[in-house]
Every structure is written in structure tokens, then in C-alpha cells.
Scaffold this motif. Structure first.
Motif, PDB file in Angstrom:
ATOM      1  N   THR A  32      27.245  19.109  66.328  1.00  0.00           N
ATOM      2  CA  THR A  32      27.830  17.780  66.218  1.00  0.00           C
ATOM      3  C   THR A  32      28.966  17.767  67.217  1.00  0.00           C
ATOM      4  O   THR A  32      29.876  18.602  67.131  1.00  0.00           O
ATOM      5  CB  THR A  32      28.369  17.536  64.794  1.00  0.00           C
ATOM      6  OG1 THR A  32      27.281  17.654  63.878  1.00  0.00           O
ATOM      7  CG2 THR A  32      28.986  16.160  64.681  1.00  0.00           C
ATOM      8  N   TYR A  34      31.963  16.791  68.220  1.00  0.00           N
ATOM      9  CA  TYR A  34      33.246  16.154  67.916  1.00  0.00           C
ATOM     10  C   TYR A  34      34.417  17.051  68.287  1.00  0.00           C
ATOM     11  O   TYR A  34      35.568  16.668  68.138  1.00  0.00           O
ATOM     12  CB  TYR A  34      33.324  15.800  66.422  1.00  0.00           C
ATOM     13  CG  TYR A  34      33.398  16.978  65.484  1.00  0.00           C
ATOM     14  CD1 TYR A  34      32.272  17.708  65.182  1.00  0.00           C
ATOM     15  CD2 TYR A  34      34.617  17.351  64.907  1.00  0.00           C
ATOM     16  CE1 TYR A  34      32.337  18.797  64.328  1.00  0.00           C
ATOM     17  CE2 TYR A  34      34.688  18.431  64.046  1.00  0.00           C
ATOM     18  CZ  TYR A  34      33.542  19.150  63.768  1.00  0.00           C
ATOM     19  OH  TYR A  34      33.614  20.238  62.926  1.00  0.00           O
ATOM     20  N   ASP A  70      25.438  12.943  67.842  1.00  0.00           N
ATOM     21  CA  ASP A  70      26.538  12.240  68.506  1.00  0.00           C
ATOM     22  C   ASP A  70      26.973  11.000  67.725  1.00  0.00           C
ATOM     23  O   ASP A  70      27.601  10.106  68.281  1.00  0.00           O
ATOM     24  CB  ASP A  70      26.158  11.890  69.955  1.00  0.00           C
ATOM     25  CG  ASP A  70      24.901  11.046  70.032  1.00  0.00           C
ATOM     26  OD1 ASP A  70      24.261  10.817  68.984  1.00  0.00           O
ATOM     27  OD2 ASP A  70      24.563  10.591  71.138  1.00  0.00           O
ATOM     28  N   ILE A  75      32.853  12.343  63.883  1.00  0.00           N
ATOM     29  CA  ILE A  75      32.960  11.748  65.219  1.00  0.00           C
ATOM     30  C   ILE A  75      33.646  10.394  65.129  1.00  0.00           C
ATOM     31  O   ILE A  75      34.553  10.080  65.912  1.00  0.00           O
ATOM     32  CB  ILE A  75      31.561  11.589  65.857  1.00  0.00           C
ATOM     33  CG1 ILE A  75      31.005  12.972  66.214  1.00  0.00           C
ATOM     34  CG2 ILE A  75      31.630  10.703  67.084  1.00  0.00           C
ATOM     35  CD1 ILE A  75      29.566  12.960  66.675  1.00  0.00           C
ATOM     36  N   ILE A  86      32.856   5.668  70.066  1.00  0.00           N
ATOM     37  CA  ILE A  86      32.241   6.999  70.030  1.00  0.00           C
ATOM     38  C   ILE A  86      31.443   7.290  71.299  1.00  0.00           C
ATOM     39  O   ILE A  86      31.327   8.431  71.715  1.00  0.00           O
ATOM     40  CB  ILE A  86      31.341   7.204  68.786  1.00  0.00           C
ATOM     41  CG1 ILE A  86      30.126   6.273  68.817  1.00  0.00           C
ATOM     42  CG2 ILE A  86      32.135   7.021  67.503  1.00  0.00           C
ATOM     43  CD1 ILE A  86      29.083   6.671  67.784  1.00  0.00           C
ATOM     44  N   THR A  90      32.088  11.178  72.582  1.00  0.00           N
ATOM     45  CA  THR A  90      31.179  12.324  72.485  1.00  0.00           C
ATOM     46  C   THR A  90      30.743  12.950  73.813  1.00  0.00           C
ATOM     47  O   THR A  90      30.514  14.159  73.837  1.00  0.00           O
ATOM     48  CB  THR A  90      29.909  11.953  71.688  1.00  0.00           C
ATOM     49  OG1 THR A  90      29.289  10.819  72.301  1.00  0.00           O
ATOM     50  CG2 THR A  90      30.263  11.636  70.244  1.00  0.00           C
TER      51      THR A  90
END
Length: 500
Positions: A32, A34, A70, A75, A86, A90
Motif C-alpha cells: 500500500t 502511503y 493506491d 492513503i 491521492i 501515491t
RNA sequence: GCACCGGUGGCGAAGUGGCUAACGCGCUGGUCUGCAAAACCAGUAUUCGCGGGUUCAAUUCCCGCCCGGUGCUCCA
């Protein structure tokens, strides 16, 4: 001649084979994006890399898919905190992740799939689940033209739930430690497929409503898109077994009625200094942290793969130093062997030593990827050949054979061929951009500041001093270089140096 | 609390119902070297957490205990 790997689903060690007889189709859960990846993340990706490299070495074709998550709660939270959408947040961490893979010489999967590129596939899967009676929508906005409302998976519709993690659902009481009816779920254990969003939040307008995907959905949708409804192998960290993989199985199998994956591999978590790695414990390290401390990417790689994937690995700086030394031994050896002046021919002893090392090496890896055991015969071979080099009992044909074995070792371990300069340089560049160059080890900075030409000049001066038997001056130069991470070796055939 | 994994030399870590308990790092001594480094040789666990049991034989199987870790909740 076939890899046998522990299979979480069957509870035993099963052979890994492509079901179509041609290409192994595998899915491995990715990051992920983030934040920067930490060594725990990379232990898992590294062990999957060992798996795929070994399969390649044994001649298997692979189609390996990895997801990049993403969009998810963290996030959204972090992006909001940073004040950017976002879609702008990302990419930075996605690139950092891919760069880190390169640093650790982790091969790229054949297919990298981003969640936000697969919303239609996810929506379609929810629709299929809905048709199968396995998904339902909640929320006050239900009805025609409704945009709100979350979708949930109905656990009651999938009696096999828990077969991977061997959990007995009966023993888990509804509502025990689950958010109580936050979204009016039928059962507290039903999990989210699609989350309704509030105005202003990241969302997609789709046939099943406006919202965003739940975490588990993307893996089912993307795995089936690229690998088919039933594929060979699914891998990930041990924490993903439940609930993530269990949920993937439920989502997919409730509509396909076929096993999502035949074989499930789970990599054990690592400890740092004997405790769980966490930011609050102060034992949390990203790859970049370690590179800036002056550890080489190869040493980090070796330290993280030398303990077999099913065992808990205790990561320590002692372990990193050990790996550094071990790699140095291997590289010094290969260098020496390549440069040695040998007569042509072969010897039975050397051929036999090489053959034995190769056999034991393959045997260990075939047995559930026992990387610790696989190292041993390689080091045995190194010692035997060093001995033979000392004694002059090795010929050119032996060298070819030994180097071929070392190549097969490095095809999986990937630590002998030296690709360490670039990751370190990249980490320093990154640190400079981030304004945290002060975190870098002083020796590292000193070493970077010294060009090859400068080293050569100092060594030339030292050679002159030695010729004049001015050992005081020659030792001074050696110490000076050592302080900057340059190691000197006075061999019979001249002076060698290397960056530590 | 329930479930699972592990406790092997100074450290890391394989392994097996019975040959001298791999391998790496470290340490000590030797060879080589101006001294080092590299390399090689030798040494470095009468013993595999503790107690009991099964067995001709257990570090390896069983039971109990102690210790460490993990999962049961977002997490690689």
C-alpha cells in the motif's frame, strides 16, 4: 527436480507446478503506497523474489502479478494531511517502492496492477457476488438512483470461510471485537466490499453506487483478470492470511466455485532485536535508513533471505555485519578465481566438489526454499577451491565448472555480482533532497567524496614509500584510506583495493 | 483467555530416531606478509531450554513446566 513448498491451504509441503503444464501463474500481494517500505515489507518481497528466481533457475516460466494498493484509508488520511489529492500523493511512494525493489535486486513481477486502474473489474465482481447472493448493499440511500450505501460480503453465503487460516467461525462471536453495526451490516463479521463515501472524499461513480473499493476486493478482481479464475500460487506476508486472503477466497470462490489459488505461501514476520518492529519501540527501519547508515544493499538482501521464509527472522545489526563479511568473502573469492593463472584441463577432485555443491544447493532450495541450508555447500566449495588455489591443484576447466555453480547461487541469492554503489548513491541523493543528509554515516560521506583517481594516487604514493621501506608513511596512507572505507590488500601480484 | 511457532557453540542459523551436530560471523593459535589484509590449517557445543516418559538408542517422538515470539483487529 521440483520445488516443494509448504502450502497453507493443504497444511503440507506440496510440489509447485503450473496447472497448464507451461507457465506458473502466481499472485503476490504488494504494498500500500502511503509511506516508504520498511525491512519487514522487504523480507516478504525478497522471499517471493527467491521463489521466483529459483523457479526460473529450474526452467519454469512464470506470470507473476503484484498489486499496488493506491487507494485505502491510510492513503486518504495521509494525503488529506498533506493537502493533496491521492492521485498526487501515491505516485511518489509508488516510485520509491519500485526504486527500493531495484536496490534490493528484487525482480519486477511480469504485471504490476494498480487498484485505481481496475475499478470496473471490481464493480463487476461485486455485481457477480450480488447475483450469487453473496453481496448486499446497505445504507439509507438505498433505492433507485441511490449513490450512497456500502456493499458487504455475506459470510453466511460462503460456508467454507476460514478454510485457509483454519479458523472456526463458530468460536468467534458476532460483535466480539468488531465495530458494531457501523454500516448496518447483517452480521458483524461481514466485511466491506465497497465503501460509501461522504461528499468530497475520493470516490468513483459506478453502477453499484458512488464510493470506493474495500481493500480485499482489488486482489480478487485483479488476480482473476490477469491469471484466470483459478491459478497456481498466491503469496504474501503471514498477516495477510487472515482476513485478507480469506476474504479474497470468499469473494472469488463464491462466484466462480473454483479454488482461487491451489497453493498459498505465507512469509513469516521478522523481529528486530528480538521484538516486533514498531515505530514506538524505536526499532523501525526503512531500507533507506539502513543504506544511509552505510550498510550495503547486498548485505541487507542477504540478511533478509538467509533465514528460511517460514521461520521468524531476528533482524539485528550484528546480522547485517555478518552478511557484509560473508559477501566480502564470496566476492573476494570469485575475483581471485577469475584472475588466477591456471593450466588447462580438469581435475576429478574439483569437478566432484563442484558437482556436490550444486547438488546440495538445489536440494536445499527444492526442499521448501531452505536458504540457510542452501548457503552451506557454496561456502564449502569456496573453501575447497581456495585451498586448491593455494596448492595449485586446480585447472581452467575446474574454474569454469566452479564459476558456473556460483552463477547458479547468485541467480537466486543475487549478492555476489556487485550492484551496491547505485543504491547507496541513490539513497544519499534522496537524503539530500529530503534535507536529512545529516542522518548519513560520516564514513559513507567521506567515501563518496573520494574518487577512484584519488585512491589510485594515494596507493601509488604508498607503493613508492613501501619500495623505499618507509613503512611509517605507507601505513599512514593505509590508515587514512581505511578511515574512508577503502581496504587495501597487498597480494603477491600487486596491490588491490576495494570500497568497504 | 484461545490458537500457533520457536528455544541448538560467543552471536546468527541448518539438521537428524543411531556415522566426528552443517554453514556464516566472531574469537584464539599457526602458515604467509615489513606489518597488515586476503587465503589456508588447527582450536572454539562430551552436547542441542528444564523435568519426566516411549525406545536397544532422542537434540530429533510423547507429556508437563519455564522462557521468547506471533495470530485472534489495520499491518509484509
Amino acid at each position: 527436480m521440483t520445488l516443494r513448498l509448504y502450502n497453507t491451504l493443504s497444511g503440507q509441503v506440496d510440489p509447485v507446478t503450473p496447472s497448464d503444464g507451461k507457465e506458473l501463474r502466481m499472485y503476490a500481494c504488494g504494498p500500500t503506497v502511503y509511506d516508504y517500505g520498511h525491512i519487514g515489507n522487504f523480507r516478504t518481497f525478497l522471499q517471493v523474489d527467491v521463489l521466483r528466481r529459483f523457479l526460473h533457475l529450474e526452467g519454469m516460466k512464470i506470470r507473476h502479478v503484484m498489486n499496488i494498493t493506491d487507494v485505502d484509508d491510510k492513503i486518504i488520511r495521509n494525503a488529506a494531511a498533506a493537502g493533496v489529492p491521492i492521485g498526487e500523493y501515491t505516485p511518489l511512494y509508488e516510485k520509491a517502492f519500485l526504486d527500493d525493489l531495484d536496490s534490493l535486486r528484487i525482480e519486477r513481477p511480469e504485471i504490476l496492477a494498480k487498484a485505481t486502474d481496475h475499478i470496473p473489474e471490481m464493480v463487476q465482481l461485486v455485481e457477480r457476488m450480488s447475483e450469487a447472493g453473496a453481496a448486499y448493499k446497505t445504507g439509507s440511500a438505498e433505492g433507485e438512483g441511490a449513490s450512497g450505501g456500502s456493499w458487504y460480503f455475506r459470510l453466511a453465503a460462503f460456508p467454507e470461510y476460514g478454510k485457509l487460516s483454519k479458523k472456526d467461525l463458530e468460536g468467534i462471536t458476532d460483535g466480539a471485537r468488531v465495530d458494531v453495526d457501523e454500516y448496518e451490516k447483517d452480521s458483524a463479521r461481514d466485511f466491506a466490499l465497497w465503501k460509501a463515501t461522504k461528499p468530497g472524499e475520493t470516490s468513483w461513480e459506478t453502477a453499484i453506487g458512488t464510493g470506493r473499493p474495500g481493500w480485499h476486493l482489488e486482489c480478487s478482481a485483479m488476480a482473476m483478470k490477469y491469471l484466470g479464475e483459478s491459478f497456481d500460487l498466491h503469496a504474501g506476508g503471514e498477516d495477510l492470511m487472515f482476513p485478507h486472503h480469506e476474504n479474497e477466497i470468499a469473494q472469488s470462490e463464491s462466484v466462480t466455485h473454483k479454488p482461487l489459488a491451489r497453493h498459498w505461501m505465507h512469509v513469516r514476520f521478522l523481529l528486530v532485536d528480538g521484538r516486533k518492529m514498531s515505530k514506538s519501540e524505536g526499532n523501525f527501519y526503512t531500507l533507506r535508513d539502513l543504506l544511509l547508515k552505510g550498510y550495503k544493499a547486498s548485505a541487507i538482501r542477504l540478511a533478509l533471505i538467509s533465514v528460511p521464509y517460514r521461520h521468524q527472522l531476528n533482524f539485528t545489526f550484528d546480522g547485517l555485519n555478518e552478511a557484509t563479511q560473508a559477501i566480502s568473502r564470496l566476492r573476494t573469492f570469485v575475483d581471485r578465481l577469475k584472475k588466477a593463472e591456471l593450466s588447462s584441463g580438469t581435475t576429478p577432485a574439483m569437478q566432484e566438489a563442484a558437482e556436490k555443491a550444486e547438488r546440495l544447493y538445489f536440494g536445499a532450495l527444492e526442499n521448501d526454499l531452505n536458504t540457510a541450508e542452501a548457503r552451506a555447500p557454496i561456502f564449502d566449495l569456496v573453501r575447497a577451491v581456495n585451498s586448491a588455489l593455494d596448492a595449485g591443484t586446480i585447472l581452467t576447466g575446474d574454474r569454469e565448472r566452479v564459476l558456473a555453480v556460483l552463477d547458479k547461487f547468485d541467480a537466486v541469492f543475487a549478492v555476489i555480482a556487485d550492484h551496491d554503489a547505485e543504491p547507496t548513491r541513490a539513497a544519499l541523493t534522496w537524503a539530500e533532497e529530503q534535507g536529512i543528509l545529516d542522518k548519513a554515516a560520516p564514513e559513507l560521506l567521506a567515501q563518496q567524496g573520494l574518487s577512484d583517481e584519488q585512491v589510485d594516487a594515494l596507493i601509488a604514493e604508498r607503493n613508492l614509500a613501501r619500495k623505499q621501506r618507509n613503512f611509517k608513511r605507507s601505513d599512514e596512507i593505509r590508515d587514512e584510506l581505511a578511515a574512508k572505507g577503502i581496504v587495501i590488500e597487498d597480494a603477491k601480484d600487486g596491490v588491490r583495493w576495494k570500497r568497504k
